[in-house]
Design a protein around this motif. Structure first.
Motif: not given
Lengths: 110, 338, 338
Positions: B21-23, B41-46, B51-53, B148-154
């Motif tokens: 949940h990020y703005f 970035f948006l495609d990977i996270t969403r 995730k909610d970006f 964020i990408i660091y957080k999701y790296r794994n």
């Protein structure tokens, strides 16, 4: 080659890996007092030539330690050998002899 | 280098990064310099991680470039930032993430300044009300997109099609990581791994199979600065800093460079061409440069995105040697067909 | 017989114990580590004349015959009962003490806190204590044969607000100059650099030691603080500093860098002092004496006394003088002499 209108700025950094230890050893042999300087600046403060030319024994010693002996030679060109710096040096460095020794060691190196 | 020593420092600088949940706010220059990075970035996270970006077209620049070029005062950039925070609040978000390092630095600086001088925050509130009739709340949490990408790296590694491994030799790719100055140098505690030995990109490289290179000028700025590049008479010194970095990393023979800043990848990439023209010197293989990537591009590559969809054709230094080493297929004919 | 508890078995504690014992008191000396001597037990030779630390320590220990001492002992609780202090040790011993003397000494500044110097990260970065240990044992893989260049960094964790210690640790300049000369004795061909901000050669014989380091050993003194340490591909150290006398940045490649870790108040001693409410008086972390000039051995509490480096950085002779002074002050206090 493309003309960009600017070029790499040269570095002002001193690289202590590149000092000439052999030449410095020759200088120490001729005038061991060069090692005794503690950079108080008394010599420069009282220098006859120093107010009107870039003469400074303190700076010249430092330049040599930093491997920039050409700058040191330039810096000592204005010296009158008046001996005032020898009088004021608290570490009793024979500055007159040191100046002559610097010239002897590094001039011949050209 | 004693790896355990670095791990100790990294464990001292672990910041809390909320999971979701990020703005999201974009960078003003990255969209031109590295046009697909933010999209990726948006495609990977969403879409890949679910995730909610959220982003809105109503957000603007943070004013960072103008602020650092001394063309607008701090109060102006703070008011611009306050407006972004107002948008975040309007859309119901509390976690704020920005794509740009200078924005991240400026947001952090702003929040820290307001914490020290609440009267300044009150004045900015007034400014925003007078100019936009808006009210704002400060974010609960501020992140840079590389956090964020660091957080999701794994999570990314789990979905990866490729690893940062040279398929010909079986060895990890040798990767230089370059961190934007404003990420951690001003506020080391706000960065992953601190300012001297940052972990944010190193963590991604490790998770995706590469080997991090620690070369002497690793902590050095890319040289961009702001006025330093923007004014031509200063450019020689901007360039000289990049040159210094490349001279320092050269003996390590890096395969690639990863960065997390808008300016750094641009200058590390484009200046290599300028150096080759001026000095006749190149740092990569076969007379080419060392390819430079954004962390989103590298995440996209390991996840199997088409290199040309990642905008790699926009780089000065062709990415092909790295693609070949990893074994990522690409169509040379399609490179410039969009 | 009156009981006196002495906390800390370093030089000050040993000397004070010996003196108090001679004055007829029942002395209980508490030492946290498995041996007496504090930092002195780990040191090789002492400035300015190079007396072996071992000889000095042996002399001190030989003087404490009759003093009860407990090794690996901590003060678990301490509180006032009428006019005496009830001291409970972790080994089950309880003492009702008529006076308590803190000779808790100092901790060396943890050099890894200065992240930019890379202690614990770059293999060839060691501390003054590590080098003393090498002089003593000749066992340390980090000190290799035939080094070309070795550097010493003064003021590590001293005169440094960001390290939390604004004060000068007093003994590090003399230690650096001593160690620089000693390393030249070991390796006559090595080039030695001392990076200092001011050389504080205040004591008798110290200035001669400095002059000798220059004249007899050719040690190069560079006025400027090291700002950054990195490792090159050959695992040598690349050190950045400014030569502030010429106003130019300097770079040098070193085979060993020795960090002069400063002093900070002993953390164990501070814990005990907390129980008495006398720990936080000084804003530099050291204990506050009753009076800065006249009553150096008195704390702000009746019956509690100080000697040595727990009230600020001190040389060994300073600490010994204070120990003797404290013995007299305690004697006067117990006898009711004002």
């Amino acid at each position: 080659m493309v003309k960009f209108g600017f070029a790499l700025n040269p570095s002002s950094r001193i690289d202590l890996d590149k000092t000439d230890r052999e030449k410095f050893a020759q200088l120490v042999e001729l005038e061991p007092d060069v090692l005794k300087c503690m950079a108080c600046g008394s010599c420069t403060a009282s220098c006859t030539a120093g107010k009107f030319t870039p003469t400074s024994v303190r700076s010249a010693i430092l330049e040599i330690q930093n491997g920039r002996w050409q700058q040191a030679l330039d810096m000592l060109k204005g010296c009158l050998l008046c001996g005032k710096c020898t009088m004021v040096c608290p570490r009793a460095i024979n500055t007159r002899h040191l100046i002559l020794a610097i010239n002897e060691v590094y001039q011949s190196g050209k | 280098m004693i790896y355990q020593g670095k791990q100790k420092i990294w464990s001292d600088y672990q910041k809390e990064i909320p999971d979701d949940h990020y703005f999201y706010v974009r960078s003003c220059i990255r969209q031109n310099l590295f046009p697909a990075s933010e999209k990726t970035f948006l495609d990977i996270t969403r879409n890949k991680l679910g995730k909610d970006f959220f982003e809105t077209e109503h957000h603007t620049t943070c004013g960072g470039i103008a602020y650092h070029c001394d063309t607008i005062p701090q109060e102006t950039s703070m008011t611009i930032i306050a407006r972004q925070f107002a948008l975040m609040q309007k859309y119901g978000y509390e976690n704020y993430v920005c794509s740009c390092i200078t924005s991240f630095g400026l947001y952090t600086e702003t929040l820290e300044t307001w914490r020290e001088f609440p009267e300044l925050e009150a004045r900015i509130k007034e400014n925003l009300w007078k100019t936009c009739k808006l009210e704002f709340a400060k974010p609960k949490y501020l992140a840079h997109a590389s956090d964020i990408i660091y957080k999701y790296r794994n999570l990314i590694a789990a979905q990866a099609k490729y690893k940062l491994i040279n398929r010909h030799t079986g060895k990890p790719l040798r990767v230089v990581e370059h961190i934007g100055c404003h990420y951690g140098k001003m506020f080391p505690s706000k960065s992953v791994g601190g300012a001297e030995y940052p972990y944010v990109l190193a963590g991604m490289i490790e998770a995706w199979g590469g080997e991090v290179i620690d070369y002497p000028e690793r902590r050095h700025c890319c040289g961009y600065g702001f006025r330093q590049y923007h004014i031509r008479s200063n450019r020689g010194y901007s360039l000289a800093n990049t040159y210094k970095k490349f001279e320092s990393m050269e003996p390590y023979k890096p395969d690639m460079i990863i960065t997390n800043c808008p300016g750094c990848p641009y200058f590390l990439d484009r200046w290599q061409y300028v150096i080759s023209e001026m000095e006749g010197k190149t740092y990569g293989e076969n007379g080419h440069g060392i390819p430079v990537f954004t962390y989103e591009e590298v995440a996209g590559l390991v996840m199997g995105y088409n290199p040309w969809d990642l905008g790699l054709q926009m780089h000065q230094i062709g990415p092909e040697p790295v693609l070949d080493k990893i074994g990522i297929p690409y169509d040379p004919q399609a490179k410039y067909l969009l | 017989m009156k009981n006196i508890v002495v906390i800390g078995g370093g030089p000050a504690g040993l000397e004070a114990s010996a003196q108090l014992h001679r004055l007829g008191y029942n002395v209980i000396l508490v030492e946290k580590s498995p041996q007496l001597g504090g930092h002195l037990a780990k040191w090789d030779r002492l400035f300015p004349s190079g007396i072996p630390a071992k000889d000095v320590l042996e002399k001190m220990v030989s003087q404490i015959n009759g003093v009860k001492y407990f090794l690996e002992a901590n003060v678990q609780s301490i509180n006032l009962l009428h006019k005496s202090y009830n001291v409970i040790l972790n080994n089950g011993i309880t003492v009702l003490a008529d006076a308590v003397l803190f000779t808790t000494g100092f901790d060396l500044f943890p050099a890894q806190k200065k992240e930019e110097y890379g202690y614990g990260i770059y293999e060839k970065v060691i501390t003054n204590a590590d080098l003393e240990n090498w002089f003593k044992t000749k066992k340390d893989n980090r000190v290799t044969e035939n080094p070309k260049r070795i550097g010493f960094v003064h003021c590590v964790g001293s005169r440094d607000e960001k390290a939390g210690n604004r004060y000068c640790s007093k003994v590090c300049c003399a230690t650096a100059v001593k160690q620089a000369c000693e390393i030249k004795q070991e390796f006559p061909d090595v080039e030695v650099f001392c990076f200092y901000m001011d050389l504080r050669m205040f004591g008798r014989g110290y200035e001669d030691m400095y002059l000798s380091a220059q004249k007899d050993y050719g040690v190069r003194f560079i006025r400027g603080r090291v700002s950054e340490v990195a490792e090159n591909i050959n695992k040598e150290l690349i050190v950045k500093a400014e030569d502030t006398l010429s106003g130019k940045p300097i770079k040098v490649t070193l085979d060993l860098l020795v960090l002069m870790s400063g002093m900070q108040n002993c953390s164990e001693g501070t814990k005990v002092a907390h129980q008495l409410g006398i720990a936080n008086a000084g804003n530099d972390g050291f204990f506050e004496t009753k009076d800065a000039i006249y009553s150096q051995q008195h704390s702000t509490r009746e019956g509690i006394f100080f000697a040595g480096a727990c009230t600020g950085p001190k040389t060994l002779p300073d600490s010994l003088s204070e120990a003797r002074a404290a013995a007299i002050e305690i004697h006067n206090y117990v006898k009711g002499i004002r």
